[in-house]
Scaffold this active site. Structure first.
Site, short mmCIF file in Angstrom:
data_model
loop_
_atom_site.label_atom_id
_atom_site.label_comp_id
_atom_site.label_asym_id
_atom_site.label_seq_id
_atom_site.Cartn_x
_atom_site.Cartn_y
_atom_site.Cartn_z
N VAL A 13 0.83 -1.21 0.00
CA VAL A 13 0.00 0.00 0.00
C VAL A 13 0.87 1.27 0.00
O VAL A 13 0.45 2.32 -0.47
CB VAL A 13 -0.95 -0.03 1.23
CG1 VAL A 13 -0.17 0.09 2.55
CG2 VAL A 13 -2.03 1.03 1.16
N LYS A 14 2.11 1.14 0.52
CA LYS A 14 2.95 2.31 0.70
C LYS A 14 3.61 2.78 -0.60
O LYS A 14 4.19 3.86 -0.64
CB LYS A 14 4.00 2.05 1.78
CG LYS A 14 3.44 1.56 3.10
CD LYS A 14 2.49 2.54 3.77
CE LYS A 14 3.21 3.68 4.40
NZ LYS A 14 2.36 4.41 5.38
N ASP A 15 3.50 1.97 -1.67
CA ASP A 15 3.99 2.43 -2.98
C ASP A 15 3.25 3.70 -3.38
O ASP A 15 3.79 4.58 -4.05
CB ASP A 15 3.72 1.38 -4.07
CG ASP A 15 4.51 0.12 -3.85
OD1 ASP A 15 5.45 0.13 -3.03
OD2 ASP A 15 4.19 -0.88 -4.51
#
Ligand code: PMP
Length: 360
Positions: free
Chosen positions: A69-71
């Site tokens: 999700v942190k991309d």
């Protein structure tokens, strides 16, 4: 857009801009275009065996290019800093992270050509370190037990390096407005569109809190009656009321929980907090793989275990969306491994045997 943002529910403090959400094109300019537009998948067997009456849908964020999700924030924080002129060719990106933001930033930096230094607590997996190294990031490990404001913590070391290295920038996921804003613009929009606006409950863990805050801001404004459930490990202090946070034990699930309240987390949006335990998290992550074929990470197990609990109150025709932040790729030598599960007391021979038997 300024602090007086007029978009529904966006209470983001300070100057920020919004983006229009678009579908993914057929041919991508770079791999960074394969961030977002992740699938929403029905959890059939787990919902049934847990006796849920409602529909349970998982937002599979590990399908992003860098695996988490942190991309989304890695790409967005870099591109916004480029637009603002804070980040220019030759700059070094420094970031304290539990790993996935580091991978997202290192991915953007690999494509765009920035030097990246990641400060990472010892607790985080070797798999994350190896991926970061492969992406060309330099890594500084820091003691897990250091308090967030201690000079030797991952945050403290990042600040020191920032002062020492010319033209270095900390994009700072803990306070960067684009952490929640990118989830408001995209993750929430994708969920809203996929569900045709019909969502009754959202369940997500919190680390920086950017994911749950950004999604909740938009969905609460667009879906009246939506219940937002935050998940926080025993040993962390993000949950409210404070009485839930009495435990000071350490925990093994990576990426969620903190010993301070990050600016990116707006706790006024969370209707209810559920405290989580390692064992139920890892057991559920393994069930997700075995029963649903969903190759998620440990904090996904945490979120699904909490969702199964919270969604019991929803009747037929209702819908619960749970967010899966990363992939088992980050934990191949950890919860995926039977020996690791046994050594840590999360399973035993009898449970492993009945797991194996259940498929016959
Ligand atoms: N799970 C994992 C595995 C993560 O790496 C993170 C990011 N720290 C989270 C959950 C929580 O995301 P957020 O920081 O947006 O709260």
């Amino acid at each position: 857009m300024s602090a007086t943002c007029t978009l529904p529910g966006c209470n983001q403090v300070g100057p920020h801009r919004h983006e229009q959400h678009v579908a993914e094109p057929a041919i991508l300019d770079t791999i960074l275009d394969h961030i977002g537009n992740t699938p929403l998948v029905r959890l059939n067997k787990i919902a049934k065996s847990e006796g849920l009456q409602c529909e349970l849908l998982a937002k599979c964020e590990f399908f992003n290019a860098g695996g988490s999700v942190k991309d989304r924030i890695g790409k967005r924080m870099v591109e916004e800093a480029e637009k603002d002129g804070r980040l220019k060719p030759g700059c070094t990106i420094i970031e304290p992270t539990s790993g996935n933001t580091g991978i997202g930033l290192a991915l953007a930096a690999a494509v765009k050509g920035y030097r990246t230094i990641i400060t990472l607590p010892e607790k985080m997996s070797q798999e994350k370190v190896d991926v970061l190294k492969a992406l060309g990031a330099e890594i500084v490990r820091t003691p897990t037990e250091a308090a967030w404001d201690a000079p030797e913590s991952h945050i403290g070391v990042a600040k020191r390096l920032n002062a020492e290295i010319p033209d270095s920038v900390i994009l700072d996921q803990y306070s960067n407005p684009y952490n929640p804003v990118t989830h408001y613009d995209h993750t929430a929009e994708e969920i809203y569109q996929a569900c045709g606006g019909k969502i009754d409950m959202l369940v997500a863990g919190a680390g920086t809190g950017g994911t749950i805050t950004g999604i909740a801001r938009k969905l609460k404004a667009l879906c009246p009656g939506l219940i937002v459930v935050g998940v926080d490990p025993h040993g962390s202090i993000l949950a409210q009321p404070e009485s839930l946070n009495s435990s000071t034990e350490s925990y093994k699930v990576e990426g969620i929980g903190y010993d301070f309240i990050p600016e990116a987390l707006d706790r006024s949006l969370i209707d209810r907090w559920i405290k989580s335990e390692d064992k139920e998290s890892f057991v559920m992550a393994r069930r997700m793989i075995r029963e649903e074929g969903i190759l998620c990470g440990g904090s996904s197990g945490t979120a699904v275990a909490a969702a199964v609990h919270a969604a019991k109150e929803l009747g037929p025709g209702k819908r619960c969306v749970v967010l899966l932040p990363d992939s088992v790729r980050n934990y191949m030598t950890k919860f995926l491994n039977d020996g690791w599960m046994q050594t840590n007391g999360f399973t035993d021979q009898t449970s492993l045997a009945s797991e194996a038997e259940s498929k016959k």
